[in-house]
Design a protein around this motif. Structure first.
Motif: not given
Length: 330
Positions: A147-152, A243-249, A268-284
């Protein structure tokens, strides 16, 4: 208006007042938030990603669910006094595992008073504190990883920015301005810090010396206190900018970064605005899963992404180094 606490400050108390960033405060406040009903105006993007992982891991039915109920009280031993300005989760878990058995039982008695009962896992913890605290620490570590480490990196940047702002405020305007600006329920007057809108009265003679101030991303609209003499009292308050913690940058101009890292790794770095898996990143991104995996390995070796186990998958997240790199590109 009911006064919860009135901490008188001597020169020694002011000298022992300090800020700290505590992973365990974020664990407790965020776990309780996940259990709340209905959408949250600020943290819903995070809840939408995290809740299903926590439920899949069974943490909503474990010992943490009994230790962190919806009510106002949480056992004090879950918030050991931070030794330095930024203890690691491992250091705080070590302090939790070392909690004396009598303190665990006192806290559980207090929790039962507020809850009107004690669940089966807490009864086991009450009977065997040293052995069962190991299990508590393991559940906390699992929750942290999900819950927290990917967003730390993002959360820590917010908390550090708050501490930097408060430190400058203290240097330029003094302690009175600092305390009066922390939260609407706090006020500084006549060498005392007053906390209002609560039911329980606490005074300096019933607390330790000094004060620990802890900014929190998940504290909510109010403040939280932990008082256990002879340790200094702890006061967690909502960090500025939550209030701006999760806003898209805004997307950076990545040409300069791509010239160094390559276009695929920069994408890939720009797509990791939120944590993602390899499969999700490949799809996007349209990059093959094997290609994504190779690039992520290189980025992890360079300290630009971190990997976190989430059930059967692994989530990748930008590190603070990557955040600084992309921020510079803006």
């Amino acid at each position: 208006m009911v006064v919860l606490a009135e901490f008188a400050f001597s020169a020694s108390d002011l000298a022992q007042t300090r800020f700290t960033v505590s992973p365990m405060w974020e664990v407790l406040t965020s776990f309780r938030l996940l259990g709340a009903a209905g959408p949250h105006p600020v943290h819903q993007p995070w809840i939408g990603q995290v809740r299903r992982r926590v439920v899949a891991a069974g943490l909503d039915r474990g010992v943490l669910a009994e230790l962190i109920p919806p009510g106002p009280y949480r056992p004090d031993f879950l918030n050991p006094a931070p030794v330095g300005p930024a203890p690691t989760l491992a250091e705080e878990l070590a302090a939790i595992r070392a909690t004396p058995a009598d303190q665990v039982r006192r806290d559980l008695d207090h929790l039962e008073y507020h809850q009107g009962g004690r669940g089966p896992r807490l009864r086991t913890l009450y009977a065997e504190p040293p052995a069962r605290l190991v299990r508590v620490a393991e559940e906390i570590a699992t929750y942290w990883e999900l819950a927290l480490a990917p967003y730390w990196a993002r959360i820590r940047a917010l908390l550090d920015a708050d501490v930097f702002h408060r430190a400058r405020q203290l240097a330029e305007h003094g302690a009175a301005r600092l305390f009066n600006d922390l939260h609407p329920s706090l006020s500084w007057d006549d060498n005392a810090l007053r906390l209002v809108r609560r039911q329980r009265t606490l005074y300096r003679p019933t607390a330790g010396a000094g004060l620990l101030l802890l900014p929190s991303a998940f504290a909510g609209p109010g403040v939280h206190t932990r008082v256990r003499p002879p340790e200094p009292p702890q006061l967690a308050y909502p960090a500025r900018g939550t209030g701006t913690l999760w806003e898209s940058r805004p997307l950076p101009r990545t040409d300069a970064v791509a010239a160094v890292l390559g276009r695929s790794r920069t994408l890939l770095l720009t797509e990791l605005d939120a944590p993602a898996s390899t499969t999700e990143l490949a799809r996007r991104t349209g990059i093959s899963p094997s290609g994504v995996s190779q690039h992520l390995t290189a980025l992890r070796d360079a300290g630009l992404v971190s990997a976190h186990r989430a059930g059967r998958s692994v989530l990748y997240a930008r590190t603070a180094v990557a955040e600084s790199l992309l921020a510079a590109a803006l």
